[in-house]
Design an enzyme around this catalytic site. Sequence first.
Site, PDB file in Angstrom:
ATOM      1  N   ASP A  96      50.347  34.459  37.156  1.00  0.00           N
ATOM      2  CA  ASP A  96      49.937  35.061  38.432  1.00  0.00           C
ATOM      3  C   ASP A  96      49.906  33.972  39.499  1.00  0.00           C
ATOM      4  OD1 ASP A  96      48.662  36.744  40.404  1.00  0.00           O
ATOM      5  OD2 ASP A  96      47.800  37.925  38.783  1.00  0.00           O
ATOM      6  N   HIS A 123      44.274  36.248  43.452  1.00  0.00           N
ATOM      7  CA  HIS A 123      44.598  37.372  42.587  1.00  0.00           C
ATOM      8  C   HIS A 123      44.564  36.994  41.109  1.00  0.00           C
ATOM      9  CE1 HIS A 123      47.003  40.587  40.685  1.00  0.00           C
ATOM     10  NE2 HIS A 123      46.636  41.331  41.712  1.00  0.00           N
ATOM     11  N   SER A 290      48.101  46.301  38.730  1.00  0.00           N
ATOM     12  CA  SER A 290      47.977  44.961  38.157  1.00  0.00           C
ATOM     13  C   SER A 290      46.594  44.739  37.577  1.00  0.00           C
ATOM     14  CB  SER A 290      48.287  43.896  39.210  1.00  0.00           C
ATOM     15  OG  SER A 290      47.241  43.785  40.156  1.00  0.00           O
TER      16      SER A 290
END
Length: 413
Positions: A96, A123, A290
Amino acid sequence: MAFFLAYRHTSCVVAAAVLLTVTAVPAAAAPGAGVRSQDPGTTLLPPLPVRLGDGRPCTGASRTTATGTVWSQTTLGLSAAQRVTRGAGVTVAVVDTGVSPDVPALAGRVTAAAGAGDDCVGHGTFAAGLIAAAERKGSGVVGVAPEADVLALRGTDDRGVPDATLVADAIRTAADSGAQVVYVGHTLRTGREELTDAVAHAAGRGALVVAPAAPDAVPDEELGPEGERPTGPYWPAAAPGALAVVDFGAGGTRQESAPPAWQPDLAAPGSGMVSVGPRGAGHYIGSGASLAAAEVAGAAALVRARQPALSGAAVRRRLLETAYPADPPRLDPTAALTLVRDPDDRGARSAGAPPARLPAAADPTPRHRALAAAGAVTGLVLLMGWAAVVIPRGRARGWLPPGRRTGRAAPPS
């Protein structure tokens, strides 16, 4: 710019929904970073950015802490699943934006490769928290596998834009480094061949790749001529052997504004999710497939901790076969840990739960003796009854067979 405004609007909607289940400690948020309810004395959690625009500063620390239980934890029944295992001994790779190793809820359990310990967007750290955040005093947020380790690998640039080559290389590195579960936090519309090969490589090393079946939001440059959103396929989720995940909210459905998903295998909570930010001990809120994929990656870690000998393919089957029946099926971590034994497990045994041992067979001699004694007593009783009937009659006939006379004259009358 419209991309970020649209995402912020979505986050506001889910923030309002999560207010019912998350108690936030009021605090002054940075200008424009917080979402407030109609009550001016209540500050909700700041929204998690998906990407950062050019020139936008890195995501800072949230000054708000969620102290109540988040709806997704109750929906997944995490308290029951975590009584079985908490994921110790399993490594989950997070491909990520990076994962900050200094976040208190992840401290001591993050290994960062090639600069992935610097998470500007936030994130990756948020997703790692959903997977493995530990319980902390004063916080109601806990990851699905709160004792699992995290291997951070970069799959995006420092603005959060994913790159197929970066993701493919990270998946391979994760599998070669011994990660049992590989979480990928972004979707790609390109890189089919190299990402398919990377997923196959991970499967060959016994690792399961978990990825979103839809983007969290769609950048303006990816919209069609009339503003239509793409429908997929998305990689690496569409690669054979990967587990493609879509999100649902507290009401059981996806947000109306959510981008279309491409052939999801499994659904998990992904709307109004609460987790850690890249700095400090505060929390952010976010939504998207996600984040649902992060929940599934955590559940996969629990299964691997419960049965370390399972392959990635067997873990995938386990999660799908024990899922709650719906379209698509919905993740059920407790069922995955307790209900099904895969016929292809090849004798894999549960860690911490040895197979039951049956006691040795009892010595049959006493039982045989008891049966013999009971038979003898029964035979004796029958013999005595027979004798009580036959002997008097035999005496009366002079012990002659029935119908024959004794030969002696009858006594005179």
